[in-house]
Design an enzyme around this catalytic site. Structure first.
Site, PDB file in Angstrom:
ATOM      1  N   ASP A 282      41.009  34.502  42.113  1.00  0.00           N
ATOM      2  CA  ASP A 282      39.996  34.773  41.091  1.00  0.00           C
ATOM      3  C   ASP A 282      40.539  34.383  39.721  1.00  0.00           C
ATOM      4  OD1 ASP A 282      38.272  36.781  39.226  1.00  0.00           O
ATOM      5  OD2 ASP A 282      37.166  36.305  41.043  1.00  0.00           O
TER       6      ASP A 282
ATOM      7  N   HIS B 222      36.790  38.226  49.392  1.00  0.00           N
ATOM      8  CA  HIS B 222      37.344  37.966  48.062  1.00  0.00           C
ATOM      9  C   HIS B 222      38.532  38.863  47.731  1.00  0.00           C
ATOM     10  CE1 HIS B 222      37.214  36.417  44.000  1.00  0.00           C
ATOM     11  NE2 HIS B 222      37.113  37.627  43.507  1.00  0.00           N
TER      12      HIS B 222
ATOM     13  N   TYR C  76      36.069  37.034  29.789  1.00  0.00           N
ATOM     14  CA  TYR C  76      35.016  36.069  30.082  1.00  0.00           C
ATOM     15  C   TYR C  76      34.443  35.493  28.782  1.00  0.00           C
ATOM     16  CZ  TYR C  76      34.853  37.601  34.970  1.00  0.00           C
ATOM     17  OH  TYR C  76      35.170  37.881  36.266  1.00  0.00           O
TER      18      TYR C  76
END
Length: 280
Positions: free
Chosen positions: A74, A258, A204
């Site tokens: 990730d 994930h 982000y």
């Protein structure tokens, strides 16, 4: 860091699990700045490239390792890739659980040169962004607005995070098939007690409002191993990975999603040992 709590003893003390003591690792598991017990950034610009620089300083200047190995997935996968691009002489190799998604944006080649598997991957990635990418869009544009609600409501925080554990894991819609309530609540409690849901989302925003690194899209020359889990977010094909990495090992796992180190810690630990063993 809690995502790795199962795998740490498997790597540091393999004899405890029936393995060879010579296969042990010293393991360092840092949290990204602004996550959990890590300090919250106090100035702009805490991008993945900057985190890679911090990790290099941590390993070489603070802990005194001239060379080391790195693993990530990730956001950690992006950081690990940038670490390998910027400081290849420090790394014996890197191990990833997927091709970092930033390579899709950095790809500057002719789309007609893509293989059928690569074209399928690009299309699946486009659909995933439309159907599952709302969290990234708001964290990249309006993280402060989101943070007030999540930091004020335990139920809101739980919904925001647990939904991802359900959607992105190999659980067939039953989140407790893969994670116990204690594991989910521990993860939530770390965010809640440290009040870091905003500072964690902000990476982000910083990434979206920063220029791409000068080496974006460059090929990593450091030996790279991949452990690909079938229910991860849009798994990439090997030919796509080979555009950006010197792929020395490619393992397609039978199960897992994930949250690999929590879902399939034994499979991941074994793949890490098998990849880094010859590089020691």
């Amino acid at each position: 860091f809690y995502r790795f709590h199962k795998i740490v003893p498997m790597l540091t003390d393999p004899a405890r699990y029936g393995g060879d003591p010579a296969d042990s690792f010293d393991v360092v598991v840092p949290s990204l700045p602004g996550y959990g017990f890590s300090d919250r950034p106090t100035e702009r610009g805490m991008t993945r490239a900057r985190v890679a620089g911090l990790w290099s300083r941590l390993m070489t200047e603070v802990l005194g390792h001239e060379r080391f190995a790195a693993h990530g997935g990730d956001v950690g996968g992006d950081v690990t890739q940038l670490l390998a691009l910027d400081r290849p002489d420090s790394l014996v190799g890197i191990h990833l659980t997927g091709v970092p998604y930033s390579n899709l944006a950095a790809f500057a080649g002719d789309a007609s040169d893509l293989s059928a598997a690569e074209r399928d991957y690009v299309e699946r990635g486009r659909r995933w962004v439309q159907e599952e990418g709302a969290y990234a869009a708001i964290q990249s544009t309006k993280p402060q607005t989101l943070a007030y609600g999540l930091n004020d409501s335990p139920a809101g925080l739980a919904a925001w995070i647990v939904e991802k554990f359900r959607a992105w894991s190999d659980c067939d819609g039953d989140v407790e098939k893969r994670f116990s309530k204690d594991e989910l609540l521990t993860n939530l409690t770390i965010y809640w007690t440290t009040q870091t849901i905003h500072s964690s989302a902000r990476i982000y925003y910083e990434q979206a409002h920063d220029s791409p690194p000068a080496n974006a899209g460059s090929r990593v020359g450091v030996p790279t191993g991949f452990a690909i889990f079938p229910k991860d977010i849009v798994p990439a094909p090997r030919d796509w990975a080979e555009r950006f990495f010197d792929v020395r090992r490619w393992t397609e796992m039978p199960s897992g999603g994930h949250f690999t180190a929590m879902e399939e810690p034994e499979l991941l630990a074994e793949d890490i040992r098998a990849f880094f063993g010859p590089l020691r």
